[in-house]
Design an enzyme around this catalytic site. Structure first.
Site, mmCIF file in Angstrom:
data_model
loop_
_atom_site.group_PDB
_atom_site.id
_atom_site.type_symbol
_atom_site.label_atom_id
_atom_site.label_comp_id
_atom_site.label_asym_id
_atom_site.label_seq_id
_atom_site.Cartn_x
_atom_site.Cartn_y
_atom_site.Cartn_z
ATOM 1 N N HIS A 157 -4.727 -16.063 63.094
ATOM 2 C CA HIS A 157 -4.706 -14.710 63.644
ATOM 3 C C HIS A 157 -4.349 -13.640 62.624
ATOM 4 C CE1 HIS A 157 -4.044 -16.182 68.050
ATOM 5 N NE2 HIS A 157 -5.005 -16.851 67.422
ATOM 6 N N ARG A 201 -11.967 -10.532 66.251
ATOM 7 C CA ARG A 201 -11.060 -9.462 66.672
ATOM 8 C C ARG A 201 -9.818 -9.396 65.789
ATOM 9 N NH1 ARG A 201 -9.754 -13.782 69.980
ATOM 10 N NH2 ARG A 201 -7.556 -14.016 70.502
ATOM 11 N N ARG A 237 -7.525 -6.197 63.062
ATOM 12 C CA ARG A 237 -6.065 -6.032 63.040
ATOM 13 C C ARG A 237 -5.506 -6.234 61.645
ATOM 14 N NH1 ARG A 237 -6.126 -9.624 68.428
ATOM 15 N NH2 ARG A 237 -6.828 -7.974 69.822
ATOM 16 N N ARG A 272 17.415 -24.059 54.891
ATOM 17 C CA ARG A 272 18.600 -24.369 55.699
ATOM 18 C C ARG A 272 18.275 -24.534 57.188
ATOM 19 N NH1 ARG A 272 22.274 -19.940 52.549
ATOM 20 N NH2 ARG A 272 22.681 -21.227 50.709
ATOM 21 N N CYS A 282 13.673 -19.637 50.788
ATOM 22 C CA CYS A 282 15.075 -19.304 50.571
ATOM 23 C C CYS A 282 15.874 -19.984 51.679
ATOM 24 C CB CYS A 282 15.300 -17.793 50.512
ATOM 25 S SG CYS A 282 14.904 -16.849 51.998
ATOM 26 N N GLY A 283 17.112 -19.628 51.842
ATOM 27 C CA GLY A 283 17.933 -20.302 52.842
ATOM 28 C C GLY A 283 17.386 -20.167 54.252
ATOM 29 N N GLY A 289 14.559 -17.897 54.901
ATOM 30 C CA GLY A 289 13.185 -17.421 54.828
ATOM 31 C C GLY A 289 13.057 -15.941 55.133
#
Length: 159
Positions: free
Chosen positions: A115, A149, A153, A126, A82-83, A85
């Protein structure tokens, strides 16, 4: 000899995987960049799915997230544009199993994959030039999730 192996590794990892599907979605503000990245992806032999929009006519960005999410959850990698993000990344990250990363340069794309096991690359038309966007996409497609690791997460994010 080590230098030759290192050079070969760099060359091989610079080539996108031609057996993958890449799904695109954008709003009107990301349409031009989406079209450009689709063409490049097809040149890299990716199977490309375009979930719209199909012009620069004004549309609502949240409408283009669900079809991309559906394909990503089925195994494709996704690209939303998009413009800025920001809107696309917020909308996409509301779905369980989606890890959409807004990236402004290739290092961000690398870290998002290594990660966070990002499965959707989000770009702001943009804010990025076409060459920078190509480098983000190339990095996103070629970097593997490190696991270890980071896996713990990511599992916490998805739970």
């Amino acid at each position: 000899m080590t230098e030759d192996i290192s050079t070969l590794i760099n060359i091989v990892t610079a080539l996108p995987n031609p057996k993958k599907t890449l799904v695109f979605g954008s709003d009107h503000a990301g349409f031009v960049l989406k079209e450009y990245l689709k063409t490049q992806s097809q040149a890299w032999s990716y199977n490309v799915i375009d979930c719209g929009t199909h012009s620069e006519d004004s549309v609502d960005y949240p409408d283009y997230v669900p079809p991309v999410v559906k394909e990503v959850l089925a195994g494709a990698r996704g690209v939303l544009i998009c413009g800025s993000g920001i809107g696309m990344s917020i909308a996409a990250n509301r779905y369980k199993g989606i890890r959409a990363a807004l990236c402004a340069d290739p290092l961000w794309a690398k870290l998002a994959r290594e990660h966070n096991d990002a499965n959707i690359l989000v770009l702001g038309e943009r804010l990025l030039g076409q060459q920078e966007a190509i480098e983000c996409l190339r990095t996103f497609l070629n970097i593997a999730f490190e696991g270890g690791r980071h896996l713990r997460r990511v599992e916490k994010i998805d739970s």
